[in-house]
Design a protein around this motif. Sequence first.
Motif, short mmCIF file in Angstrom:
data_model
loop_
_atom_site.label_atom_id
_atom_site.label_comp_id
_atom_site.label_asym_id
_atom_site.label_seq_id
_atom_site.Cartn_x
_atom_site.Cartn_y
_atom_site.Cartn_z
N UNK A 173 23.13 -32.55 -27.40
CA UNK A 173 22.22 -31.71 -27.28
C UNK A 173 22.68 -30.24 -26.82
N UNK A 174 22.98 -29.27 -27.57
CA UNK A 174 23.52 -28.07 -26.37
C UNK A 174 22.02 -27.41 -25.71
N UNK A 175 21.80 -27.54 -24.79
CA UNK A 175 20.78 -26.95 -24.12
C UNK A 175 20.86 -26.12 -22.77
N UNK A 176 19.77 -25.08 -22.19
CA UNK A 176 20.52 -24.13 -21.55
C UNK A 176 20.85 -25.26 -20.17
N UNK A 177 20.67 -26.14 -19.92
CA UNK A 177 21.03 -27.01 -19.06
C UNK A 177 22.03 -27.60 -18.91
N UNK A 178 23.28 -26.95 -19.97
CA UNK A 178 24.48 -28.16 -20.81
C UNK A 178 23.77 -28.79 -21.47
N UNK A 179 25.42 -29.49 -22.42
CA UNK A 179 25.45 -30.61 -23.45
C UNK A 179 24.62 -31.78 -22.54
N UNK A 180 23.43 -32.21 -23.59
CA UNK A 180 22.96 -33.18 -22.23
C UNK A 180 23.01 -34.57 -24.13
N UNK A 181 22.91 -36.14 -23.48
CA UNK A 181 23.34 -36.70 -24.72
C UNK A 181 21.42 -36.83 -24.77
N UNK A 182 20.79 -37.98 -25.90
CA UNK A 182 19.46 -38.00 -26.41
C UNK A 182 18.48 -38.64 -25.99
N UNK A 183 19.38 -39.00 -24.87
CA UNK A 183 18.29 -40.67 -23.79
C UNK A 183 19.04 -39.58 -22.49
N UNK A 184 18.67 -38.36 -22.42
CA UNK A 184 18.30 -37.87 -21.00
C UNK A 184 16.92 -37.36 -21.04
N UNK A 185 16.92 -37.81 -19.80
CA UNK A 185 15.70 -37.24 -19.19
C UNK A 185 15.54 -36.55 -18.01
N UNK A 186 14.52 -35.16 -18.25
CA UNK A 186 14.61 -34.24 -16.54
C UNK A 186 12.95 -34.04 -16.02
N UNK B 69 18.75 -37.58 -16.21
CA UNK B 69 19.46 -38.33 -16.09
C UNK B 69 19.76 -39.16 -17.35
N UNK B 70 21.03 -39.43 -18.34
CA UNK B 70 21.14 -40.24 -18.85
C UNK B 70 21.11 -41.79 -18.98
N UNK B 71 19.79 -42.76 -19.22
CA UNK B 71 19.60 -43.51 -19.13
C UNK B 71 20.51 -45.06 -20.18
N UNK B 72 20.64 -45.60 -19.71
CA UNK B 72 21.72 -46.47 -20.22
C UNK B 72 22.93 -46.85 -19.51
#
Length: 265
Positions: free
Chosen positions: A4-17, A182-185
């Motif tokens: 997922x492209x976001x303002x804080x970089x490319x994130x996994x869908x299981x990421x939490x901020x 943090x990418x969970x898992x």
Amino acid sequence: MKFIKTIIGNLDKKSISKIKTKKWNGYVMPIKDNIFQKLDKFKLEKVDKKKFIKLKKKDFLIPIEINSIIGVGKNYTENYSQKLIKQFNKSPDFFMMNKNSLIASNKKTFLNKCYKSILVEGEIGVVIKKKCKNIKQDKAKNYILGYLICNDYSGRDLMSLKKDSILLRKSLDGFLPIGPAIKLGHQKNDFIIKTIVNKKLIQSFDTQNLILNIEQIISNLSQYVTLNKNDLICTGSAIPKPKVKRGDNIRITVDGLGMLNSNII
């Protein structure tokens, strides 16, 4: 793998901020660009499909409360000969860092006057899920909560002491930016870490080249010390390690984990 492209970089869908704004504090997961979804506590459980929030980079905090911090030095094959790699396997270079060194993405690290410059060490951080001791390597993944980006600054030109001090090299205030998510898992990619200084790519390396992989690190450490929930292990960095000074901007990017942005002043 799609991210997922976001303002804080490319994130996994299981990421939490973790974020803090004037109107709302809490945990979020990425949707796209600057749009994130509010979460019910620190879990991948959506509050409501309509509970979206637009964020700015400055809104992001350290994504999880960290307990102890353990570093691993000299842990990439690019750094050493086969002889030294064999020696490292027998006697890994572990060290501790203080919590005061932690700082969030998009924050400023104030370079202490005892240093003219410091080295950037972009790394993958592993957060421990639950207490463990004497863990076998094939069971280590069960104790991984998730992964995040670390920038483990290292001071090398300490002017006030004649002898080297790992405490003062690694644990000054703001010497360990982490985040922004943090990418969970325990499932992991072969992460590619890229370090960009003042918009110039300086460093790029792959976790496939770790001497001790993440499961080996956890198993090895647990033979000596008890690892606790939310302990952070910084798994090491490859060479070249770029030198930075006051006024420099440093970005460390890892697809799936985002972009860790730091400024030295």
